[in-house]
Design a protein around this motif. Structure first.
Motif, PDB file in Angstrom:
ATOM      1  N   GLN A 129       4.629   6.283   0.048  1.00 30.74           N
ATOM      2  CA  GLN A 129       3.824   5.190   0.589  1.00 30.74           C
ATOM      3  C   GLN A 129       4.597   3.872   0.567  1.00 30.74           C
ATOM      4  OE1 GLN A 129       0.690   5.496   2.062  1.00 30.74           O
ATOM      5  NE2 GLN A 129       1.375   3.476   2.745  1.00 30.74           N
ATOM      6  N   GLN A 135       1.390  11.527   5.016  1.00 31.74           N
ATOM      7  CA  GLN A 135       0.006  11.331   4.580  1.00 31.74           C
ATOM      8  C   GLN A 135      -0.917  10.880   5.712  1.00 31.74           C
ATOM      9  OE1 GLN A 135       1.421   8.441   1.858  1.00 31.74           O
ATOM     10  NE2 GLN A 135       1.550   9.837   0.128  1.00 31.74           N
ATOM     11  N   ASP A 170       5.394   1.675   3.849  1.00 31.07           N
ATOM     12  CA  ASP A 170       5.015   0.264   3.935  1.00 31.07           C
ATOM     13  C   ASP A 170       6.204  -0.604   4.335  1.00 31.07           C
ATOM     14  OD1 ASP A 170       2.450   0.916   3.213  1.00 31.07           O
ATOM     15  OD2 ASP A 170       2.651   0.296   1.120  1.00 31.07           O
TER      16      ASP A 170
END
Length: 255
Positions: A47, A215, A51
């Motif tokens: 993640q 994801q 980002d």
């Protein structure tokens, strides 16, 4: 030592570890940092990288495991962080680029660091046409799903689906079926990461399929094209004695 930003997941263990490191070392805001120390598990590291790609500001990341598996992470140890970072080995990985078109005509593009998976949405098997490059290699693949994995992701979902382990730097992708029914004896392929892979769902209404890039899920897809995105370079840092290339190589001998 380079200017560091400290990030951690929302777990209690990661928050506590963050407090320990905050008290021991100097940190700067992410916008001013030259590198990132990330505390959490593999999911949090992925993640963090996603980002950074979204912000178009990609920094080297040194992860420490406060999660479950932590294959992409280093061991948690708050001591001598500067010395560890100076000794760390860096590995560059490129993500996959996924472009999916849904049955309603919506086009979705996103990236995946580990893998892009196509998965059946109902109890019925998925019927897929698979094209590698410009050639239809499987006119009809009947399965629970299929995935394309990078070397960094080849030891994750791909390995659980009995796919091959790919060395870092191999410039290869794993194309791996998930519970194939027909053709029964096809167990996947290793292809060049310069070759695009395209999937066409043969019966997207009766046998709906979703596409998952790490994801992020896109439901009811009709076509999905996957390519390696060489324009993006993600840098992961590891302690020399537990570096990523050695971890991946040794996974081949786990029994």
């Amino acid at each position: 030592m380079r200017r560091m930003a400290l990030l951690h997941s929302t777990s209690e263990a990661a928050r506590s570890a963050g407090e320990v490191l905050s008290a021991r070392y100097d940190w700067v805001p992410l916008a001013e940092a030259e590198m990132v120390v990330a505390l959490g598990g593999d999911g949090f590291l992925l993640q963090t990288l996603h980002d950074m790609m979204a912000r178009h500001r990609i920094l080297p990341v040194f992860g420490m495991n406060l999660g479950t598996v932590g294959f992409l992470m280093n061991n948690w140890n708050p001591d001598s962080l500067g010395a560890r970072l100076n000794r760390a080995r860096s590995f560059t990985v490129s993500p996959l680029h996924m472009e999916a078109t849904t049955v309603d005509g919506e086009r979705v593009t996103t990236s995946a660091i580990n893998e892009v998976s196509l998965l059946r949405e109902t109890r019925q098997t998925a019927w897929l046409e698979v094209t590698v490059g410009s050639r239809v290699v499987l006119p009809e693949l009947v399965c629970d799903g299929v995935l394309v994995a990078t070397p960094a992701g080849s030891t994750a979902y791909n390995l659980s689906a009995n796919g091959p382990i790919l060395p870092i730097g191999s410039a290869m992708l794993a194309l791996t079926p998930i519970s194939p029914f027909r053709p029964r004896r096809w167990r996947g392929a290793i292809i060049s990461d310069r070759t695009p892979v395209k999937f066409r769902v043969l019966d997207p209404v009766k046998r709906p399929v979703s596409a998952v890039a790490d994801q992020e899920e896109v439901r009811d897809v009709e076509t999905v094209e996957v390519t390696a995105d060489r324009s993006i370079a993600l840098t992961l840092m590891f302690d020399p004695e537990h570096a990523l290339d050695d971890r991946i190589a040794m996974e081949q001998f786990v029994v």
